[in-house]
Scaffold this motif. Structure first.
Motif, PDB file in Angstrom:
ATOM      1  N   UNK A   1       0.846  -1.185   0.000  1.00 36.24           N
ATOM      2  CA  UNK A   1       0.000   0.000   0.000  1.00 36.24           C
ATOM      3  C   UNK A   1       0.886   1.242   0.000  1.00 36.24           C
ATOM      4  N   UNK A   2       0.249   2.385  -0.203  1.00 36.30           N
ATOM      5  CA  UNK A   2       1.032   3.619  -0.215  1.00 36.30           C
ATOM      6  C   UNK A   2       1.721   3.840   1.126  1.00 36.30           C
ATOM      7  N   UNK A   3       1.198   3.245   2.204  1.00 31.76           N
ATOM      8  CA  UNK A   3       1.831   3.380   3.522  1.00 31.76           C
ATOM      9  C   UNK A   3       3.238   2.760   3.508  1.00 31.76           C
ATOM     10  N   UNK A   4       3.365   1.542   2.977  1.00 26.62           N
ATOM     11  CA  UNK A   4       4.675   0.894   2.902  1.00 26.62           C
ATOM     12  C   UNK A   4       5.595   1.638   1.936  1.00 26.62           C
ATOM     13  N   UNK A   5       5.035   2.134   0.839  1.00 30.80           N
ATOM     14  CA  UNK A   5       5.834   2.865  -0.147  1.00 30.80           C
ATOM     15  C   UNK A   5       6.412   4.125   0.482  1.00 30.80           C
ATOM     16  N   UNK A   6       5.586   4.887   1.157  1.00 36.42           N
ATOM     17  CA  UNK A   6       6.052   6.151   1.754  1.00 36.42           C
ATOM     18  C   UNK A   6       7.077   5.887   2.847  1.00 36.42           C
ATOM     19  N   UNK A   7       6.845   4.847   3.648  1.00 36.97           N
ATOM     20  CA  UNK A   7       7.801   4.495   4.702  1.00 36.97           C
ATOM     21  C   UNK A   7       9.154   4.138   4.079  1.00 36.97           C
ATOM     22  N   UNK A   8       9.140   3.370   3.002  1.00 38.69           N
ATOM     23  CA  UNK A   8      10.377   2.980   2.330  1.00 38.69           C
ATOM     24  C   UNK A   8      11.096   4.195   1.750  1.00 38.69           C
ATOM     25  N   UNK A   9      10.362   5.079   1.133  1.00 38.63           N
ATOM     26  CA  UNK A   9      10.958   6.287   0.551  1.00 38.63           C
ATOM     27  C   UNK A   9      11.584   7.141   1.656  1.00 38.63           C
ATOM     28  N   UNK A  10      10.894   7.257   2.779  1.00 38.15           N
ATOM     29  CA  UNK A  10      11.424   8.047   3.895  1.00 38.15           C
ATOM     30  C   UNK A  10      12.720   7.438   4.432  1.00 38.15           C
ATOM     31  N   UNK A  11      12.768   6.106   4.529  1.00 43.85           N
ATOM     32  CA  UNK A  11      13.979   5.433   5.027  1.00 43.85           C
ATOM     33  C   UNK A  11      15.109   5.446   4.001  1.00 43.85           C
ATOM     34  N   UNK A  12      14.765   5.682   2.733  1.00 48.36           N
ATOM     35  CA  UNK A  12      15.750   5.617   1.657  1.00 48.36           C
ATOM     36  C   UNK A  12      16.158   7.011   1.188  1.00 48.36           C
ATOM     37  N   UNK A  13      16.035   8.001   2.051  1.00 51.35           N
ATOM     38  CA  UNK A  13      16.487   9.350   1.713  1.00 51.35           C
ATOM     39  C   UNK A  13      15.658  10.050   0.665  1.00 51.35           C
ATOM     40  N   UNK A  14      14.390   9.688   0.556  1.00 50.98           N
ATOM     41  CA  UNK A  14      13.503  10.378  -0.370  1.00 50.98           C
ATOM     42  C   UNK A  14      13.439   9.783  -1.760  1.00 50.98           C
TER      43      UNK A  14
ATOM     44  N   UNK B   1      12.958   6.020  -4.231  1.00 50.18           N
ATOM     45  CA  UNK B   1      12.427   4.659  -4.226  1.00 50.18           C
ATOM     46  C   UNK B   1      13.565   3.657  -4.057  1.00 50.18           C
ATOM     47  N   UNK B   2      14.703   3.961  -4.651  1.00 46.73           N
ATOM     48  CA  UNK B   2      15.862   3.081  -4.519  1.00 46.73           C
ATOM     49  C   UNK B   2      15.709   1.809  -5.339  1.00 46.73           C
ATOM     50  N   UNK B   3      16.484   0.794  -4.985  1.00 45.28           N
ATOM     51  CA  UNK B   3      16.495  -0.463  -5.726  1.00 45.28           C
ATOM     52  C   UNK B   3      15.850  -1.602  -4.954  1.00 45.28           C
ATOM     53  N   UNK B   4      14.929  -1.308  -4.069  1.00 49.34           N
ATOM     54  CA  UNK B   4      14.304  -2.356  -3.261  1.00 49.34           C
ATOM     55  C   UNK B   4      13.229  -3.067  -4.060  1.00 49.34           C
TER      56      UNK B   4
END
Length: 162
Positions: free
Chosen positions: A51-64, A66-69
């Protein structure tokens, strides 16, 4: 009202993603179809929800960024589910208790659809609106007591014996 009633109105479109997909691709899908969740499927089985909740949490942890996760690394791998026969009165507290905005609907091992908190709220409002219309119609058609004056009485006077 049951969950199957929401699914019937909502239609059969179901958006899914593989757990090994890059998160960036999943985000593109969510943006393209204007959806807040993807069912994560592997070998025909539901293995999680994104969900967008997991996406936003990941983006926040990855310095803004999406990264390569991959989807697997951030998905909810134990999503709360319901069945088509679950009553809405049971679904609402379940979703509120766990702050769940999206719930997969399972029939045995088969994913039947995903309902959102919005879907549930809309169904409740429509159900209450229908009940209000029925109550108003019932009240409008309420049988009146025969309290109208007979021809020999005037308003404010007492009936006279003849």
């Amino acid at each position: 009202m049951k969950v199957r009633d929401i699914l019937r109105v909502k239609g059969g479109t179901l958006y899914t993603v593989s757990p090994d997909e890059p998160l960036a691709r999943a985000v593109e899908t969510m943006a393209q179809y204007d959806i807040g969740s993807l069912a994560v499927m592997e070998h025909g089985q539901l293995v999680g929800m994104l969900t967008f909740r997991e996406v936003i949490d990941s983006i926040a942890r990855n310095g803004g960024t999406v990264g390569n996760v991959t989807v697997r690394s951030i998905m909810d791998d134990h999503p709360m589910t319901c069945t088509p026969e679950t009553e809405l009165d049971q679904v609402r507290p379940m979703m509120l208790e766990r702050h769940t905005r999206y719930m997969p609907v399972m029939d045995g091992g088969m994913l039947m659809g995903v309902i959102s908190f919005y879907d549930v709220a809309r169904a409740v409002v429509e159900m209450q609106s229908f009940e209000n219309q029925m109550l108003k119609a019932y009240i409008r058609d309420w049988p009146q007591e025969d309290a109208a004056p007979t021809g020999s009485e005037t308003p404010g006077s007492q009936p006279t014996a003849h």
